[in-house]
Scaffold this motif. Structure first.
Motif, short mmCIF file in Angstrom:
data_model
loop_
_atom_site.label_atom_id
_atom_site.label_comp_id
_atom_site.label_asym_id
_atom_site.label_seq_id
_atom_site.Cartn_x
_atom_site.Cartn_y
_atom_site.Cartn_z
N ALA A 29 -8.90 3.33 -1.16
CA ALA A 29 -7.99 2.60 -2.04
C ALA A 29 -8.28 3.03 -3.48
N PRO A 30 -7.36 3.00 -4.37
CA PRO A 30 -6.02 2.44 -4.25
C PRO A 30 -4.96 3.46 -3.84
N HIS A 31 -5.39 4.66 -3.40
CA HIS A 31 -4.42 5.69 -3.01
C HIS A 31 -4.77 6.29 -1.66
N PRO A 32 -4.66 5.50 -0.60
CA PRO A 32 -4.98 6.01 0.74
C PRO A 32 -3.85 6.90 1.27
N ASP A 33 -4.14 7.60 2.34
CA ASP A 33 -3.12 8.34 3.07
C ASP A 33 -2.58 7.41 4.15
N LEU A 34 -1.28 7.45 4.36
CA LEU A 34 -0.64 6.57 5.32
C LEU A 34 0.17 7.40 6.29
N TRP A 35 -0.14 7.26 7.57
CA TRP A 35 0.55 7.99 8.64
C TRP A 35 1.26 6.97 9.51
N ALA A 62 3.01 -3.26 -2.43
CA ALA A 62 2.99 -4.43 -3.32
C ALA A 62 1.96 -5.46 -2.88
N THR A 63 1.86 -5.68 -1.58
CA THR A 63 0.93 -6.68 -1.05
C THR A 63 -0.52 -6.24 -1.18
N THR A 64 -0.79 -4.97 -0.94
CA THR A 64 -2.17 -4.48 -0.93
C THR A 64 -2.61 -3.90 -2.27
N ASP A 65 -1.66 -3.71 -3.20
CA ASP A 65 -1.92 -3.05 -4.47
C ASP A 65 -2.46 -1.63 -4.24
N CYS A 66 -1.95 -1.00 -3.18
CA CYS A 66 -2.31 0.38 -2.85
C CYS A 66 -1.04 1.21 -2.76
N GLN A 67 -0.98 2.26 -3.51
CA GLN A 67 0.14 3.18 -3.45
C GLN A 67 -0.31 4.40 -2.66
#
Length: 82
Positions: A29-35, A62-67
């Motif tokens: 976080a705050p910038h993980p990879d999402l698959w 928005a909920t996790t504050d992670c883009q």
């Protein structure tokens, strides 16, 4: 991370034409990879599913504050069951 991915799976499968969803979150976080992989019904409209996934990812961010730094979405259309 499991709680976050489970919540996103529930959000994605809340759309009737999404039969299953699988989410993998990697990186920090705050910038993980999402698959994301979604399995769709044969009659699922591409544009509608695309917007549904976009909206779910926006809510997740928005909920996790992670883009997500990287977003990979795979959609698989299942054969008609009739």
């Amino acid at each position: 991370a499991d709680v976050l991915t489970d919540a996103l799976v529930r959000d994605l499968t809340g759309q009737p034409r999404v039969r299953r969803a699988r989410v993998l979150l990697t990186g920090a976080a705050p910038h993980p990879d999402l698959w994301i992989r979604v399995d769709l019904t044969a009659d699922a409209p591409a544009a509608g599913v695309r917007e549904h996934v976009r909206a779910a990812v926006r809510r997740f961010a928005a909920t996790t504050d992670c883009q997500p730094a990287h977003l990979d979405v795979t959609a698989r259309v299942e054969p008609d069951q009739t």
